[in-house]
Each structure stands twice: as C-alpha cells, then as structure tokens.
Design an enzyme around this catalytic site. Structure first.
Site, mmCIF file in Angstrom:
data_model
loop_
_atom_site.group_PDB
_atom_site.id
_atom_site.type_symbol
_atom_site.label_atom_id
_atom_site.label_comp_id
_atom_site.label_asym_id
_atom_site.label_seq_id
_atom_site.Cartn_x
_atom_site.Cartn_y
_atom_site.Cartn_z
ATOM 1 N N SER A 15 16.764 -35.859 16.805
ATOM 2 C CA SER A 15 16.697 -37.208 16.235
ATOM 3 C C SER A 15 16.611 -37.068 14.722
ATOM 4 O O SER A 15 16.313 -35.979 14.209
ATOM 5 C CB SER A 15 15.467 -37.946 16.770
ATOM 6 O OG SER A 15 14.292 -37.321 16.272
ATOM 7 N N ASP A 42 20.887 -37.175 17.811
ATOM 8 C CA ASP A 42 20.484 -38.185 18.793
ATOM 9 C C ASP A 42 20.214 -39.510 18.072
ATOM 10 O O ASP A 42 19.449 -39.549 17.101
ATOM 11 C CB ASP A 42 19.202 -37.669 19.489
ATOM 12 C CG ASP A 42 18.833 -38.493 20.702
ATOM 13 O OD1 ASP A 42 19.724 -39.105 21.308
ATOM 14 O OD2 ASP A 42 17.632 -38.504 21.054
ATOM 15 N N GLY A 79 10.970 -42.822 27.200
ATOM 16 C CA GLY A 79 9.531 -42.629 27.444
ATOM 17 C C GLY A 79 9.178 -42.901 28.895
ATOM 18 O O GLY A 79 10.060 -42.940 29.764
ATOM 19 N N GLY A 81 16.858 -41.730 28.375
ATOM 20 C CA GLY A 81 15.575 -42.014 29.027
ATOM 21 C C GLY A 81 15.400 -41.256 30.328
ATOM 22 O O GLY A 81 14.890 -41.792 31.313
ATOM 23 N N GLY A 82 15.820 -39.975 30.345
ATOM 24 C CA GLY A 82 15.778 -39.182 31.575
ATOM 25 C C GLY A 82 14.378 -38.897 32.109
ATOM 26 O O GLY A 82 14.216 -38.506 33.267
ATOM 27 N N ASN A 96 13.521 -36.044 26.806
ATOM 28 C CA ASN A 96 12.693 -35.727 25.642
ATOM 29 C C ASN A 96 11.207 -35.787 26.004
ATOM 30 O O ASN A 96 10.509 -34.774 26.008
ATOM 31 C CB ASN A 96 13.035 -36.707 24.498
ATOM 32 C CG ASN A 96 12.235 -36.419 23.244
ATOM 33 O OD1 ASN A 96 11.698 -35.333 23.075
ATOM 34 N ND2 ASN A 96 12.133 -37.402 22.364
ATOM 35 N N THR A 97 10.746 -36.990 26.372
ATOM 36 C CA THR A 97 9.305 -37.199 26.589
ATOM 37 C C THR A 97 8.717 -36.234 27.625
ATOM 38 O O THR A 97 7.592 -35.762 27.473
ATOM 39 C CB THR A 97 9.054 -38.657 27.027
ATOM 40 O OG1 THR A 97 9.698 -39.516 26.083
ATOM 41 C CG2 THR A 97 7.578 -38.978 27.089
HETATM 42 P P1 13P Z 1 13.085 -39.733 27.314
HETATM 43 O O1 13P Z 1 12.163 -39.529 26.147
HETATM 44 O O2 13P Z 1 12.714 -40.913 28.133
HETATM 45 O O3 13P Z 1 13.234 -38.513 28.127
HETATM 46 O O4 13P Z 1 14.513 -40.097 26.690
HETATM 47 C C1 13P Z 1 15.191 -39.165 25.900
HETATM 48 C C2 13P Z 1 16.406 -39.733 25.288
HETATM 49 O O5 13P Z 1 17.060 -40.581 25.849
HETATM 50 C C3 13P Z 1 16.822 -39.212 23.978
HETATM 51 O O6 13P Z 1 17.891 -39.914 23.455
#
Ligand code: 13P
Length: 287
Positions: free
Chosen positions: A49, A84, A178, A208-209, A231-232
């Site tokens: 990011s 990103d 998240g 948002g995986g 990511n989260t």
């Molecule tokens: P999460 O933080 O929900 O895993 O999403 C990551 C994302 O979509 C990065 O662009």
C-alpha cells in the site's frame, strides 16, 4: 526477477485457481512470504500500500529489497511486486521505482473520470510491461486510512473498465477489508456471476480475503476470481504469536534483548497463514 502479474493470472483463470496477494510491511514479512511461495512452488503477488511504501522508506527501497531477496534466497517462482490501492500519482511513482504491477483505485471517482485515468495509466504501464488492476465499486472497510462503503459493482461499469484493457479487475461484491462484522450479509455471488459473464477472460480480483469462509472462497474462484488479497489475517497471526512470546517472558530471557528472536514466532505465524491460503486458493505447485 520480478514479473508482471498478467501471465500468472491468465494461467490461474484458465486453471480455475487463484494467486494470493499478500501485503508486505517490512523485511520479515517479505522474507516469510517469499520463502513460503518457494516452498510450495506457488506464484505470488507482494502487495504494497502507499502507507506501507512510506513506512519502508519509499518505493525504491521496497523494489531493491525485494529484488535482492529474490536473488539471495534463490527464489525461482514468479513474483509480482504490486501497488495496492494506488492513487493516480502513486501509480506513476511505483512504476518509476520498478514495481512490476500496479492497482489504480479510481473507484471513488465518477465512472467517466475513473475510465479516463485508468485509460492513461494502462497506456503508460503497458509500454513498460507492467500489469494493471482497476477497481469498480469501492471495497468496504478501512484500508490504510481509506474508508470504503462496501459497494456492489455495476456489471456494465465493470465491462466498460475491462474493455479498456486492464489485466485484472477488482469488483466490490459486498467484500470488506479487515474482519467481517457479525451482521455481514455475505457476498453477492449473483453479481459476480453477471460480472464474469460480461468480462469473459478477465481475471477478477477479490479484496478483503481475511475471514472469508473457505466455501465462499471456492465459489468465488469457480466464478472467475483469480487473485485474492490477504492482509489483515497475516497481521493478526503475527500479533498473536508475538504477544504469546512476550507474555511468556521469553523476550527477556538470555543475555540482553534479541529482536531477531522476538520477531521469529510472528514470522512463523505469517508463513503458516500464507501456506494455508495458498492451499485453499489452489496455487500450490502451479509455479
Ligand atoms: P484484508 O485485510 O481483509 O485481508 O484485505 C486485504 C486487501 O484486500 C488488500 O487490498
């Protein structure tokens, strides 16, 4: 060597699996993700990011670190270094710094402006062999300070953007960055199906995986999703492992403080998370 995400995603779409994009924040995360991708012989996309780029001393530092690591660790699987949720200006900075893939997030612009800006970026990126991801319909939740309302994309708008020649398309279908709230209504697979019908071969991207149940991930892949961003979940795994280590008083054992030992359990937790996701996404052995 860094590669564009184009070919790996076309292969994923044809083979009905997805390549994971895992966001990086520092040297440890990058190393953990690269080593896991190599261990599992999986292609991988490292997401950065703009905020994480600043934290790591700018895009040039990130590119040089990733390239040097690929060489030193003997990484042979395809690795794309991807911006990103880039702004228009940020997309150009990342291209100049040697990123091999960028996401221009124009989802907050009116569709005409999103189209005009995306068109310009595609022309400049293609000339340098850099792949481009565009977004239609803001992804919900907060991502690096940018708050999205969780829109559901209009399939016709998706087609308009896809026809510009982007390499991959992120479309909001109720997914959120998240953790998902308890009252989350789930994903609009009916809309995903329409987007897939209209955009054909275009690899679709699911943001948002984190926290999406395995059955929903499998359905999304069956409906044309070929890239899934996580990511989260890596952050949560890292934080939990580090907290456990500190609470056990292990950071204070031995002679003095050793940051390498303190970070090691978190690194292992990231590796476990990445392994689990690559298995679920079906990218193991596809490099
Ligand atoms: P999460 O933080 O929900 O895993 O999403 C990551 C994302 O979509 C990065 O662009």
């Amino acid at each position: 060597m860094l590669v564009s995400a184009k070919e790996m995603l076309q292969k994923a779409k044809a083979g009905k699996y997805a390549v994971g994009q895992f966001n990086i924040n520092n040297l440890e995360w990058t190393k953990a993700i690269l080593l896991t991708a190599e261990e599992l012989k999986s292609p991988v996309i490292l997401g950065v990011s703009e905020g994480a780029g600043k934290y790591m001393c700018g895009f040039n530092t990130v590119t040089e670190m990733v390239k040097a690591m690929i060489e030193t660790l003997g990484i042979t699987v395809p690795v794309a270094l991807h911006l990103d949720h880039g702004t228009y200006e940020g997309s150009y900075k990342a291209m100049e710094a040697g990123f091999s893939s960028i996401m221009f997030d124009g989802s907050h612009y009116p569709i005409d402006e999103n189209i005009a800006k995306t068109r310009q970026i595609i022309a400049d990126a293609n000339a340098r062999g850099i792949s481009v991801e565009a977004e239609v319909g803001a992804i919900g939740g907060e991502e690096d300070g940018v708050v999205g309302g969780g829109e559901v994309a209009d399939p016709d708008e998706c087609k308009m953007i896809a026809d510009l020649g982007v390499d991959m398309l992120a479309a909001g279908i109720g997914n959120i960055h998240g953790k998902y709230p308890a009252n989350w209504t789930g994903m609009r697979f009916d809309v995903l199906e329409k987007i897939q019908e209209k955009t054909g071969e275009m690899p679709l991207v699911l943001h948002g995986g984190t926290g999406i149940p395995a059955d929903m991930i499998r359905t999304a892949i069956s409906l044309g999703v070929s890239k899934i961003n996580v990511n989260t979940e890596c952050q949560l795994a890292f934080a939990a492992a580090t907290r456990k280590y500190i609470e056990a008083g292990k950071d204070l054992e031995g002679k003095g403080f050793d940051p390498r030992k303190l970070l090691a359990p978190g690194v292992e937790a990231i590796k476990d998370t990445v392994r689990e996701k690559m298995e679920l996404f079906g990218s193991v052995g596809k490099a």
